[in-house]
Design a protein around this motif. Structure first.
Motif, short mmCIF file in Angstrom:
data_model
loop_
_atom_site.label_atom_id
_atom_site.label_comp_id
_atom_site.label_asym_id
_atom_site.label_seq_id
_atom_site.Cartn_x
_atom_site.Cartn_y
_atom_site.Cartn_z
N ASN A 141 0.87 -1.17 0.00
CA ASN A 141 0.00 0.00 0.00
C ASN A 141 0.91 1.22 0.00
O ASN A 141 1.85 1.29 0.79
CB ASN A 141 -0.88 -0.04 1.25
N PRO A 142 0.69 2.21 -0.87
CA PRO A 142 1.59 3.37 -0.94
C PRO A 142 1.73 4.12 0.39
O PRO A 142 2.83 4.56 0.74
CB PRO A 142 0.95 4.26 -2.00
N THR A 143 0.65 4.24 1.14
CA THR A 143 0.73 4.92 2.44
C THR A 143 1.60 4.14 3.39
O THR A 143 2.46 4.70 4.08
CB THR A 143 -0.69 5.09 3.03
N MET A 144 1.42 2.82 3.43
CA MET A 144 2.22 1.96 4.30
C MET A 144 3.70 2.04 3.90
O MET A 144 4.58 2.11 4.76
CB MET A 144 1.72 0.53 4.21
N ALA A 145 3.97 2.02 2.61
CA ALA A 145 5.36 2.08 2.14
C ALA A 145 6.01 3.41 2.54
O ALA A 145 7.15 3.44 2.99
CB ALA A 145 5.41 1.89 0.63
N ASN A 146 5.28 4.51 2.38
CA ASN A 146 5.84 5.82 2.74
C ASN A 146 6.11 5.94 4.22
O ASN A 146 7.11 6.52 4.64
CB ASN A 146 4.89 6.94 2.30
N LEU A 147 5.22 5.40 5.03
CA LEU A 147 5.39 5.54 6.48
C LEU A 147 6.39 4.56 7.08
O LEU A 147 6.86 4.78 8.19
CB LEU A 147 4.03 5.35 7.18
N THR A 148 6.71 3.50 6.37
CA THR A 148 7.64 2.52 6.93
C THR A 148 8.94 2.47 6.15
O THR A 148 9.99 2.86 6.66
CB THR A 148 6.99 1.12 6.97
N LEU A 149 8.90 2.04 4.91
CA LEU A 149 10.12 1.87 4.13
C LEU A 149 10.83 3.19 3.85
O LEU A 149 12.05 3.30 4.03
CB LEU A 149 9.79 1.16 2.80
N MET A 150 10.08 4.19 3.43
CA MET A 150 10.71 5.49 3.13
C MET A 150 11.25 6.14 4.39
O MET A 150 12.34 6.72 4.39
CB MET A 150 9.70 6.43 2.44
N ALA A 151 10.50 6.06 5.47
CA ALA A 151 10.95 6.65 6.73
C ALA A 151 12.22 5.97 7.23
O ALA A 151 13.17 6.63 7.64
CB ALA A 151 9.85 6.58 7.77
N LEU A 152 12.23 4.65 7.18
CA LEU A 152 13.40 3.91 7.63
C LEU A 152 14.60 4.20 6.73
O LEU A 152 15.71 4.44 7.22
CB LEU A 152 13.10 2.42 7.66
N GLY A 153 14.38 4.19 5.43
CA GLY A 153 15.47 4.44 4.49
C GLY A 153 16.06 5.83 4.61
O GLY A 153 17.27 6.03 4.60
N SER A 154 15.19 6.84 4.75
CA SER A 154 15.69 8.21 4.82
C SER A 154 16.26 8.55 6.19
O SER A 154 17.07 9.47 6.32
CB SER A 154 14.58 9.21 4.45
N SER A 155 15.88 7.81 7.21
CA SER A 155 16.38 8.07 8.57
C SER A 155 17.46 7.10 9.01
O SER A 155 17.94 7.19 10.14
CB SER A 155 15.22 8.01 9.57
N ALA A 156 17.85 6.18 8.14
CA ALA A 156 18.84 5.16 8.51
C ALA A 156 20.15 5.76 9.04
O ALA A 156 20.67 5.28 10.05
CB ALA A 156 19.10 4.22 7.34
N PRO A 157 20.69 6.80 8.40
CA PRO A 157 21.95 7.35 8.94
C PRO A 157 21.79 7.90 10.37
O PRO A 157 22.66 7.67 11.22
CB PRO A 157 22.30 8.48 7.97
#
Length: 174
Positions: free
Chosen positions: A16-32
């Motif tokens: 689901n695009p909302t789920m992907a933005n809130l989980t995968l994108m958040a984790l990926g952009s905040s990983a550092p």
């Protein structure tokens, strides 16, 4: 198959695009920031922690909330708002939030996150319980956003069916 008997590919969303933005994108952009904070916490176990990791996370979140949101709002002008599939119910150059429910959930969650962080850091110590509760708040936010997204999808499907005579044009059925 279409009316001529040819197989027509169908798009199936895995995430689901909302789920992907809130989980995968958040984790990926905040990983550092997460890695920096984790390294700082692990290397100073039993001692006062460094402020670099948490400060980086708060700074990055503040930047994303304020600056990125601001740039997104002012980026659309009448000159560059010329997509053929744009929403014609709003004036040219005006940005519209299509899913106000998800926006409300994430906005309220963002504000709560800053309040919760203040409450957790009031005594200069983060307990295991506070960490578990923080993770639980994240899960609750994702579930609430997903529910809001599903409600909006049903509403949009109904509006599209009424507007286009039974043809479903929701994002999930394109």
């Amino acid at each position: 198959m279409d009316e001529l008997g040819y197989r027509v590919p169908k798009k199936i969303n895995v995430w689901n695009p909302t789920m992907a933005n809130l989980t995968l994108m958040a984790l990926g952009s905040s990983a550092p920031e997460i890695l920096l904070s984790t390294i700082g916490a692990v290397t100073t176990l039993g001692q006062p922690g460094d402020a670099l990791g948490p400060s980086t996370i708060v700074g990055s979140a503040s930047f994303n909330l304020l600056v990125i949101s601001g740039v997104s709002v002012i980026a659309i002008t009448a000159e560059n708002d010329n997509k053929p599939d744009r929403d014609t119910t709003v004036p040219v150059g005006v940005k519209k939030i299509n899913d106000l429910g998800v926006f409300a959930v994430t906005s309220i969650s963002s504000l709560w996150a800053y309040i919760w962080m203040f409450l957790c850091l009031e005594d200069q110590e983060v307990t295991v319980t506070e960490g578990i509760m923080t993770f639980a708040f994240f899960i609750i936010m994702v579930i609430c956003a997903l529910i809001a997204d599903k409600i909006n999808a049903r509403k949009m499907k109904k509006e599209n069916e009424e507007r286009y005579g039974g043809v479903a044009l929701s994002e999930y059925e394109k």
